[in-house]
Design a protein around this motif. Structure first.
Motif, mmCIF file in Angstrom:
data_model
loop_
_atom_site.group_PDB
_atom_site.id
_atom_site.type_symbol
_atom_site.label_atom_id
_atom_site.label_comp_id
_atom_site.label_asym_id
_atom_site.label_seq_id
_atom_site.Cartn_x
_atom_site.Cartn_y
_atom_site.Cartn_z
ATOM 1 N N GLY A 126 25.922 -25.471 -2.103
ATOM 2 C CA GLY A 126 24.542 -25.717 -2.492
ATOM 3 C C GLY A 126 24.373 -26.178 -3.922
ATOM 4 N N ILE A 127 25.377 -26.837 -4.485
ATOM 5 C CA ILE A 127 25.329 -27.315 -5.872
ATOM 6 C C ILE A 127 24.986 -28.799 -5.879
ATOM 7 C CG2 ILE A 127 26.688 -27.725 -7.962
ATOM 8 C CD1 ILE A 127 28.408 -25.303 -7.116
ATOM 9 N N SER A 128 23.992 -29.181 -6.663
ATOM 10 C CA SER A 128 23.596 -30.581 -6.788
ATOM 11 C C SER A 128 23.703 -30.992 -8.248
ATOM 12 C CB SER A 128 22.168 -30.787 -6.276
ATOM 13 O OG SER A 128 22.087 -30.523 -4.888
ATOM 14 N N PRO A 129 24.800 -31.643 -8.622
ATOM 15 C CA PRO A 129 24.996 -32.000 -10.026
ATOM 16 C C PRO A 129 24.056 -33.115 -10.475
ATOM 17 C CG PRO A 129 26.721 -32.964 -8.680
ATOM 18 C CD PRO A 129 25.926 -32.070 -7.778
ATOM 19 N N ASP A 130 23.869 -33.196 -11.782
ATOM 20 C CA ASP A 130 23.052 -34.242 -12.383
ATOM 21 C C ASP A 130 23.633 -35.605 -11.992
ATOM 22 O OD1 ASP A 130 21.885 -36.135 -14.055
ATOM 23 O OD2 ASP A 130 21.785 -34.784 -15.775
ATOM 24 N N ARG A 181 18.752 -36.683 -1.977
ATOM 25 C CA ARG A 181 17.340 -36.652 -1.602
ATOM 26 C C ARG A 181 16.636 -35.898 -2.707
ATOM 27 N NH1 ARG A 181 16.721 -34.485 3.966
ATOM 28 N NH2 ARG A 181 17.256 -32.503 2.981
ATOM 29 N N GLY A 182 15.901 -36.625 -3.529
ATOM 30 C CA GLY A 182 15.366 -36.003 -4.728
ATOM 31 C C GLY A 182 16.520 -35.567 -5.616
ATOM 32 N N ALA A 183 16.534 -34.280 -5.958
ATOM 33 C CA ALA A 183 17.610 -33.748 -6.800
ATOM 34 C C ALA A 183 18.738 -33.134 -5.983
ATOM 35 C CB ALA A 183 17.041 -32.703 -7.756
ATOM 36 N N GLN A 184 18.611 -33.145 -4.636
ATOM 37 C CA GLN A 184 19.589 -32.465 -3.780
ATOM 38 C C GLN A 184 20.706 -33.416 -3.351
ATOM 39 O OE1 GLN A 184 18.090 -31.163 0.012
ATOM 40 N NE2 GLN A 184 19.909 -29.953 0.494
ATOM 41 N N LEU A 185 21.931 -32.994 -3.584
ATOM 42 C CA LEU A 185 23.093 -33.743 -3.107
ATOM 43 C C LEU A 185 23.269 -33.496 -1.614
ATOM 44 C CD1 LEU A 185 25.651 -35.453 -3.632
ATOM 45 C CD2 LEU A 185 26.851 -33.289 -4.110
ATOM 46 N N LEU A 186 23.320 -34.591 -0.830
ATOM 47 C CA LEU A 186 23.441 -34.483 0.620
ATOM 48 C C LEU A 186 24.837 -34.805 1.134
ATOM 49 C CD1 LEU A 186 20.177 -36.301 1.804
ATOM 50 C CD2 LEU A 186 20.535 -33.836 1.525
ATOM 51 N N ALA A 187 25.442 -35.856 0.565
ATOM 52 C CA ALA A 187 26.697 -36.342 1.134
ATOM 53 C C ALA A 187 27.449 -37.182 0.119
ATOM 54 C CB ALA A 187 26.422 -37.167 2.391
ATOM 55 N N VAL A 188 28.726 -37.396 0.406
ATOM 56 C CA VAL A 188 29.589 -38.229 -0.439
ATOM 57 C C VAL A 188 30.471 -39.081 0.462
ATOM 58 C CG1 VAL A 188 31.405 -38.278 -2.190
ATOM 59 C CG2 VAL A 188 29.638 -36.506 -2.282
#
Length: 403
Positions: free
Chosen positions: A383-387, A357-364
């Motif tokens: 709370g890490i959102s990789p590129d 969601r935007g730059a935030q990683l939510l799920a895999v």
């Protein structure tokens, strides 16, 4: 001493009573189960148990004797019909009463059923939720027979995989535009559609059920596109609903489940709830998580709260599904995602889908890709959102993205 009663003999109920004893609760403790068997694992029902690869005793979370050894009153085959909150007793269908000082509801969920008007009352129509459901269906699972599965979610697809592996001709009917539409991205749907079709499963999407046909037993299914599918039996996998009727009748606040706070307390401070039946605050929203992980973790958190802890329950959601030779592992919750990133796995036929969601990683979603699952899970929990560009590059080292 405080008398605690737990109503509901699933994963959450068993976890809660055992955790209470592990935390040192010495008072009377009762677990009331509607089913006539001790609490058991549900995920293997539609997989190894239906395949005949797991004995019923291996389903049990604990041997029946373990409850007595822990000083837990295990009441099997007793259906609770009411809660008298003023007198603090639960009433069972035979009219007997069990008193409590604190009560926990771990009543789980029940499958959505087809209405009688469209064939839901015919013989050989099976939900897949309880041990009795699978035991009733097992004699149908014979090579050469035909089955129609209504619903292309995880329950329906897992059943389809098992039936196809046993030589049953399977048709999956999904009224939404694609299978798994409610819970997964198009890429995950595409992966599993191709998997099932490669094993001979007839997957029909964007078509609903008009009615199951037959006089006494199912003979087939009429579909909304005008076609007819012949079937010897039908499997219904159209979702589950929280088992919150007991709470509603007792006047507890309910909203798509039994409403609880971050400690698992209902609108009555003497009553708690955990597992599939409970809705609770998470990330500014109210959620209800249908998973083994949540049933265990929330039940153990509720056990601590019942004994005086004020630590809120903060879930780290994860799920899994086994279909044919593919293990799907899911970390996080994808609600609200606005883009996905695909990462090819290290081996052919493996893949992970990353939700942002935007730059935030939510799920895999990871298909036969445990490394991507583990790395993604750690990132989400920390709370890490990789590129996304680095995630999509199969040459990039996921571990290096953790910092």
């Amino acid at each position: 001493m405080t008398r605690i009663v737990v109503v509901g003999g699933g994963q959450a109920g068993a976890s809660l009573v055992m955790k209470l004893r592990a935390l040192g609760h010495q008072g009377p403790l009762d677990l009331i189960c509607a089913e006539p068997v001790p609490p058991y694992q549900r995920p293997p029902l539609s997989k190894k148990y239906l395949l005949g690869e797991m004995a019923v005793e291996r389903l049990f979370l604990k041997p029946e004797a373990a409850y007595g050894e822990a000083g837990i009153g295990l009441h099997l085959g007793r259906n609770v019909t009411g809660i008298d909150r003023d007198r603090r007793v639960v009433v069972t269908e035979d009219g007997s009463e069990v008193p409590y000082d604190l009560l926990a509801l771990t009543t789980g969920s029940r499958p959505r059923l087809l209405p009688d008007a469209v064939g839901g009352a015919l013989d050989r129509v099976y939900p897949v939720r309880a041990l009795a459901d699978v035991d009733a269906m097992a004699p149908e699972v014979v090579e050469g027979r035909q089955a129609v599965i209504v619903g292309g979610g995880y329950i329906g697809l897992e059943a389809a995989a098992v039936l196809a592996a046993k030589g049953v001709t399977v048709t999956v009917v999904e009224m939404a535009e694609r299978i798994l539409q409610r819970v997964a991205a198009e890429e995950t749907s595409d992966f599993f559609r191709a998997l099932h079709r490669s094993h001979g499963v007839d997957v029909r999407e964007g078509v609903g059920l008009t009615r199951l046909t037959g006089t006494d037993s199912v003979t087939g299914a009429d579909l909304t596109d005008g076609t007819h599918v012949a079937a010897d039996f039908a499997v219904i996998g159209i979702g589950i609903v929280p088992e919150d009727g007991l709470a509603r009748d007792a006047g507890l606040t309910c909203d798509n489940g039994i409403a609880v706070d971050a400690l698992g307390r209902t609108s009555d401070p003497a009553i708690f709830a955990a597992g599939d039946c409970a809705t609770f605050p998470f990330r500014g929203e109210t959620v209800r998580l249908e998973s083994v992980q949540n049933a265990i973790d929330q039940a153990e958190a509720v056990a601590e709260a019942m004994l005086g802890s004020d630590a809120p329950y903060v879930p780290h959601p994860w799920f899994w599904s086994d279909q044919f030779d593919i293990k799907l592992q899911i970390a996080g919750l994808n609600a609200g995602y606005d883009r996905t990133v695909l990462r090819p796995g290290a081996r052919a036929g493996t893949l992970s889908v990353w939700y942002y969601r935007g730059a935030q990683l939510l799920a895999v979603d990871a298909m036969n890709d445990p490394r991507s699952y583990m790395m993604g899970k750690r990132m989400i929990e920390n709370g890490i959102s990789p590129d996304p560009a680095l995630v999509a590059d199969p040459e990039s080292d996921l571990k290096s993205l953790l910092s």
